[in-house]
Write a protein that holds these residues in place. Structure first.
Motif, PDB file in Angstrom:
ATOM      1  N   ALA A   1      16.614  31.064  38.011  1.00 33.64           N
ATOM      2  CA  ALA A   1      17.196  31.987  37.014  1.00 33.64           C
ATOM      3  C   ALA A   1      18.497  32.636  37.474  1.00 33.64           C
ATOM      4  O   ALA A   1      19.040  33.503  36.786  1.00 33.64           O
ATOM      5  N   SER A   2      18.991  32.223  38.659  1.00 36.06           N
ATOM      6  CA  SER A   2      20.320  32.707  39.050  1.00 36.06           C
ATOM      7  C   SER A   2      21.372  31.956  38.243  1.00 36.06           C
ATOM      8  O   SER A   2      21.128  30.850  37.743  1.00 36.06           O
ATOM      9  N   VAL A   3      22.523  32.571  38.108  1.00 34.54           N
ATOM     10  CA  VAL A   3      23.587  31.989  37.276  1.00 34.54           C
ATOM     11  C   VAL A   3      24.882  31.916  38.074  1.00 34.54           C
ATOM     12  O   VAL A   3      25.298  32.915  38.700  1.00 34.54           O
ATOM     13  N   ASP A   4      25.506  30.743  38.063  1.00 33.73           N
ATOM     14  CA  ASP A   4      26.824  30.549  38.665  1.00 33.73           C
ATOM     15  C   ASP A   4      27.853  30.443  37.548  1.00 33.73           C
ATOM     16  O   ASP A   4      27.699  29.623  36.631  1.00 33.73           O
ATOM     17  N   VAL A   5      28.882  31.272  37.628  1.00 29.47           N
ATOM     18  CA  VAL A   5      29.932  31.266  36.604  1.00 29.47           C
ATOM     19  C   VAL A   5      31.267  30.950  37.264  1.00 29.47           C
ATOM     20  O   VAL A   5      31.663  31.603  38.242  1.00 29.47           O
ATOM     21  N   GLY A   6      31.951  29.948  36.750  1.00 28.13           N
ATOM     22  CA  GLY A   6      33.295  29.620  37.220  1.00 28.13           C
ATOM     23  C   GLY A   6      34.330  30.244  36.302  1.00 28.13           C
ATOM     24  O   GLY A   6      34.245  30.117  35.081  1.00 28.13           O
ATOM     25  N   ILE A   7      35.294  30.945  36.879  1.00 23.16           N
ATOM     26  CA  ILE A   7      36.320  31.644  36.102  1.00 23.16           C
ATOM     27  C   ILE A   7      37.702  31.201  36.560  1.00 23.16           C
ATOM     28  O   ILE A   7      37.994  31.168  37.762  1.00 23.16           O
ATOM     29  N   TYR A   8      38.552  30.877  35.597  1.00 28.04           N
ATOM     30  CA  TYR A   8      39.945  30.562  35.890  1.00 28.04           C
ATOM     31  C   TYR A   8      40.778  31.846  35.864  1.00 28.04           C
ATOM     32  O   TYR A   8      40.729  32.601  34.879  1.00 28.04           O
ATOM     33  N   LEU A   9      41.521  32.099  36.914  1.00 29.22           N
ATOM     34  CA  LEU A   9      42.532  33.157  36.905  1.00 29.22           C
ATOM     35  C   LEU A   9      43.838  32.562  36.428  1.00 29.22           C
ATOM     36  O   LEU A   9      44.102  31.372  36.612  1.00 29.22           O
ATOM     37  N   THR A  10      44.688  33.402  35.823  1.00 28.90           N
ATOM     38  CA  THR A  10      45.973  32.896  35.326  1.00 28.90           C
ATOM     39  C   THR A  10      46.915  32.545  36.472  1.00 28.90           C
ATOM     40  O   THR A  10      47.678  31.586  36.384  1.00 28.90           O
ATOM     41  N   THR A  11      46.860  33.324  37.550  1.00 29.88           N
ATOM     42  CA  THR A  11      47.705  33.061  38.718  1.00 29.88           C
ATOM     43  C   THR A  11      46.886  33.277  39.983  1.00 29.88           C
ATOM     44  O   THR A  11      45.924  34.047  39.989  1.00 29.88           O
ATOM     45  N   SER A  12      47.299  32.620  41.061  1.00 26.11           N
ATOM     46  CA  SER A  12      46.561  32.738  42.319  1.00 26.11           C
ATOM     47  C   SER A  12      46.632  34.150  42.887  1.00 26.11           C
ATOM     48  O   SER A  12      45.724  34.600  43.575  1.00 26.11           O
ATOM     49  N   GLY A  13      47.721  34.859  42.591  1.00 23.57           N
ATOM     50  CA  GLY A  13      47.876  36.217  43.105  1.00 23.57           C
ATOM     51  C   GLY A  13      47.452  37.277  42.115  1.00 23.57           C
ATOM     52  O   GLY A  13      47.945  38.410  42.172  1.00 23.57           O
ATOM     53  N   CYS A  14      46.571  36.940  41.195  1.00 26.77           N
ATOM     54  CA  CYS A  14      46.144  37.885  40.152  1.00 26.77           C
ATOM     55  C   CYS A  14      45.676  39.198  40.783  1.00 26.77           C
ATOM     56  O   CYS A  14      44.713  39.222  41.563  1.00 26.77           O
TER      57      CYS A  14
END
Length: 381
Positions: free
Chosen positions: A43-56
């Motif tokens: 029941a654990s959840v892994d979420v992948g998130i895109y940042l707009t820039t590497s230095g966000c």
């Protein structure tokens, strides 16, 4: 802690749809920031998130928002967020989604359909507290639930970042500049692009181009109100603003002193040449409240009222004295500390006066000033 209910991907994505990117102000699901959602057997959840820039600069805040939203879904156990960075193609798609696919950026506030109220805060001379009034009105309007931006158009004497208490730098996504936000106010200033306290030594054309970029290249989002902190006087910047945003309304700041009032009247009267509307007059440093409850008027009295009266006669339309703001230590301290007095001491005399002025601005409806009516003005025989 799990509840015995198995979490579903659709429920997790629905929760992510309530998470807004702090810079863009839109749900991360709508702007392509969700890379993946994986629900594991425990029941654990892994979420992948895109940042707009590497230095966000807001990566930590984004991570925390995602973790909290997903953790609130029924049945979810541990939440892990993995950050990635958008590639060039994804950033291009984001820019098109937000700004369209125009070859050159346009100034959204100058478009006929814009519903953003643009207030150019002007003064005849420096030292009357124009920037303090701007920042406090912006913060008070944001407190009332409006979406607010501040453009620090005082290129030489910029002070908005300090007064808003943020040294955050804007981030760039392709040709879009994302303004930082503090106290609920998005802001942009030339001070964010210079090193330390380096002075800016530009002539008129450079000033015009900088203002054009701040208005067109910055992604402001759907603003209810944009306040422009103009430099003192009636020079290049005031003229450029009139050209770039013809529908901007002028808010004149003065002190009670007659000499300051006469100069402030000139700053407002520029509306006769630029064909802009005068929003009203704010009198700052009106009096000093003494411990015994009496008032001392170190700068005299009546300046704001006289400016309003003279501008009413000059433009042939009512110009209101929107309010009088007393001279108060808390107002100065708030500006130095980066916490406007409408937040730090909202019930103080100055805080109350500024919030009352903001209340008047908050209920104003956008008029037709600066908007094309689509009328054919050519006489046909």
């Amino acid at each position: 802690m799990t509840t015995g209910v198995a979490p579903t991907e659709s429920a997790v994505r629905a929760a992510l749809g309530k998470v807004k990117d702090p810079e863009i102000g839109k749900p991360i699901t709508d702007i392509g920031m969700v890379k993946s959602v994986t629900i594991n057997d425990d029941a654990s959840v892994d979420v992948g998130i895109y940042l707009t820039t590497s230095g966000c600069p807001l990566r930590t805040e984004i991570t925390q928002r995602v973790e909290k939203a997903v953790a609130d879904v029924a049945g979810v156990g541990a939440v892990r967020v993995e950050l990635d960075v958008m590639d060039d193609e994804q950033r291009t798609e984001l820019r098109k989604k937000l700004r369209g696919d125009k070859a050159e950026p346009v100034i959204p506030f100058a478009q006929p359909g814009s519903l953003t109220r643009v207030y150019a805060v002007a003064s005849g001379k420096g030292g009357v507290g124009k920037s303090s009034v701007t920042v406090n009105l912006a913060t008070a309007l944001a407190e009332r639930g409006l979406t607010v931006g501040v453009l620090d158009a005082d290129i030489y004497g910029h002070s908005v970042p300090r007064m808003l208490g943020s040294d955050a730098k804007p981030t760039q996504v392709e040709r879009m500049i994302m303004p930082p936000m503090n106290h609920g106010v998005r802001f942009i200033s030339i001070g964010q692009f210079t090193d330390g306290n380096t002075p800016v030594t530009w002539r008129g054309p450079m000033l015009h181009r900088a203002l054009q970029q701040f208005l067109a290249d910055v992604y402001w989002g759907d603003l209810d109100v944009l306040l422009l902190d103009l430099p003192p006087g009636t020079g290049d910047v005031a003229i450029s603003i009139a050209q770039l945003i013809p529908g901007a309304e002028i808010l004149v700041v003065t002190t009670p002193q007659q000499a300051a009032a006469e100069v402030a009247e000139r700053a407002g009267a520029i509306a006769l040449q630029t064909r802009q509307k005068i929003l009203g007059v704010v009198e700052n440093m009106s009096w000093l409240e003494l411990p015994d409850g009496t008032r001392m008027e170190p700068f005299g009295s009546g300046g704001g009222e006289k400016v309003a009266e003279r501008l009413t006669r000059a433009v042939g339309a009512p110009v209101e004295l929107l309010g009088q703001v007393p001279l108060e230590t808390a107002l100065r301290e708030g500006g130095d500390a980066g916490v406007p007095v409408v937040l730090s001491a909202p019930d103080s005399p100055a805080g109350s006066a500024l919030r009352a002025i903001a209340a008047k601005l908050a209920v104003r409806k956008r008029g037709l000033a600066g908007m094309s009516l689509g009328l054919d003005t050519v006489r046909h025989s």
